[in-house]
Motif scaffolding. Structure first.
Motif, PDB file in Angstrom:
ATOM      1  N   MET A 179       0.850  -1.191   0.000  1.00 45.33           N
ATOM      2  CA  MET A 179       0.000   0.000   0.000  1.00 45.33           C
ATOM      3  C   MET A 179       0.881   1.235   0.000  1.00 45.33           C
ATOM      4  O   MET A 179       2.090   1.144   0.243  1.00 45.33           O
ATOM      5  CB  MET A 179      -0.909   0.000   1.235  1.00 45.33           C
ATOM      6  N   GLU A 180       0.265   2.373  -0.214  1.00 45.09           N
ATOM      7  CA  GLU A 180       1.002   3.628  -0.184  1.00 45.09           C
ATOM      8  C   GLU A 180       1.556   3.871   1.216  1.00 45.09           C
ATOM      9  O   GLU A 180       0.845   3.768   2.210  1.00 45.09           O
ATOM     10  CB  GLU A 180       0.085   4.785  -0.587  1.00 45.09           C
ATOM     11  N   GLY A 181       2.853   4.197   1.284  1.00 47.08           N
ATOM     12  CA  GLY A 181       3.515   4.429   2.564  1.00 47.08           C
ATOM     13  C   GLY A 181       3.380   5.866   3.036  1.00 47.08           C
ATOM     14  O   GLY A 181       2.940   6.756   2.310  1.00 47.08           O
ATOM     15  N   LEU A 182       3.794   6.065   4.269  1.00 43.76           N
ATOM     16  CA  LEU A 182       3.805   7.407   4.847  1.00 43.76           C
ATOM     17  C   LEU A 182       4.817   8.276   4.104  1.00 43.76           C
ATOM     18  O   LEU A 182       5.786   7.766   3.537  1.00 43.76           O
ATOM     19  CB  LEU A 182       4.193   7.328   6.327  1.00 43.76           C
ATOM     20  N   ASP A 183       4.615   9.583   4.130  1.00 45.06           N
ATOM     21  CA  ASP A 183       5.523  10.508   3.465  1.00 45.06           C
ATOM     22  C   ASP A 183       6.811  10.709   4.264  1.00 45.06           C
ATOM     23  O   ASP A 183       7.851  11.046   3.704  1.00 45.06           O
ATOM     24  CB  ASP A 183       4.847  11.863   3.244  1.00 45.06           C
ATOM     25  N   PHE A 184       6.730  10.505   5.581  1.00 48.43           N
ATOM     26  CA  PHE A 184       7.888  10.673   6.466  1.00 48.43           C
ATOM     27  C   PHE A 184       7.594   9.914   7.764  1.00 48.43           C
ATOM     28  O   PHE A 184       6.432   9.614   8.051  1.00 48.43           O
ATOM     29  CB  PHE A 184       8.162  12.156   6.748  1.00 48.43           C
ATOM     30  N   PRO A 185       8.628   9.597   8.555  1.00 50.09           N
ATOM     31  CA  PRO A 185       8.381   8.897   9.822  1.00 50.09           C
ATOM     32  C   PRO A 185       7.457   9.725  10.722  1.00 50.09           C
ATOM     33  O   PRO A 185       7.593  10.950  10.795  1.00 50.09           O
ATOM     34  CB  PRO A 185       9.773   8.760  10.435  1.00 50.09           C
ATOM     35  N   PRO A 186       6.516   9.092  11.410  1.00 50.00           N
ATOM     36  CA  PRO A 186       5.556   9.835  12.223  1.00 50.00           C
ATOM     37  C   PRO A 186       6.173  10.492  13.459  1.00 50.00           C
ATOM     38  O   PRO A 186       5.601  11.418  14.019  1.00 50.00           O
ATOM     39  CB  PRO A 186       4.517   8.792  12.613  1.00 50.00           C
ATOM     40  N   PHE A 187       7.316  10.005  13.896  1.00 48.86           N
ATOM     41  CA  PHE A 187       8.066  10.635  14.982  1.00 48.86           C
ATOM     42  C   PHE A 187       9.516  10.171  14.893  1.00 48.86           C
ATOM     43  O   PHE A 187       9.810   9.203  14.184  1.00 48.86           O
ATOM     44  CB  PHE A 187       7.466  10.361  16.369  1.00 48.86           C
ATOM     45  N   PRO A 188      10.433  10.879  15.569  1.00 50.75           N
ATOM     46  CA  PRO A 188      11.856  10.551  15.437  1.00 50.75           C
ATOM     47  C   PRO A 188      12.224   9.231  16.117  1.00 50.75           C
ATOM     48  O   PRO A 188      11.481   8.709  16.944  1.00 50.75           O
ATOM     49  CB  PRO A 188      12.559  11.730  16.121  1.00 50.75           C
ATOM     50  N   GLY A 189      13.364   8.705  15.747  1.00 50.64           N
ATOM     51  CA  GLY A 189      13.888   7.515  16.397  1.00 50.64           C
ATOM     52  C   GLY A 189      13.566   6.227  15.659  1.00 50.64           C
ATOM     53  O   GLY A 189      12.905   6.232  14.608  1.00 50.64           O
ATOM     54  N   ALA A 190      14.030   5.143  16.251  1.00 53.33           N
ATOM     55  CA  ALA A 190      13.890   3.829  15.638  1.00 53.33           C
ATOM     56  C   ALA A 190      12.432   3.409  15.478  1.00 53.33           C
ATOM     57  O   ALA A 190      12.047   2.835  14.460  1.00 53.33           O
ATOM     58  CB  ALA A 190      14.648   2.788  16.467  1.00 53.33           C
ATOM     59  N   LYS A 191      11.603   3.693  16.477  1.00 48.54           N
ATOM     60  CA  LYS A 191      10.198   3.296  16.396  1.00 48.54           C
ATOM     61  C   LYS A 191       9.491   4.052  15.269  1.00 48.54           C
ATOM     62  O   LYS A 191       8.722   3.470  14.505  1.00 48.54           O
ATOM     63  CB  LYS A 191       9.479   3.522  17.717  1.00 48.54           C
TER      64      LYS A 191
END
Length: 90
Positions: free
Chosen positions: A14-26
């Motif tokens: 499916m279409e992915g997020l444009d950027f990580p939702p928050f910083p870090g590994a998670k």
């Protein structure tokens, strides 16, 4: 063309997020394994939980609860909390 990921909630490309939702590994892990649709659905569900349960998102217990619920929601766990009076769509 949009970035594609294999969504862990829907078990398909499916279409992915444009950027990580928050910083870090998670945040990076969600970026790589959660679709844009699943994340938007989680945000809507999270807002419902915050409002319904009157959570203070600055409290450690509320943050922990929401993290647990997010994992359950994105993993299709049946024990995810629902809003009071919630009925599944037909």
């Amino acid at each position: 063309m949009s970035r594609q990921v294999f969504c862990r909630k829907y078990q398909q490309e499916m279409e992915g997020l444009d950027f990580p939702p928050f910083p870090g590994a998670k945040g990076q892990a969600f970026f790589e394994t959660v679709s844009k649709q699943a994340w938007q659905e989680w945000l809507k569900h999270q807002t419902t939980l915050i409002n319904e349960k009157r959570l203070n998102v600055f409290e450690a217990d509320a943050k922990k609860f929401l993290e647990e619920q997010r994992e359950k929601f994105l993993s299709n766990d049946d024990s995810v909390e629902k809003a009071e009076g919630w009925k599944p769509e037909a």
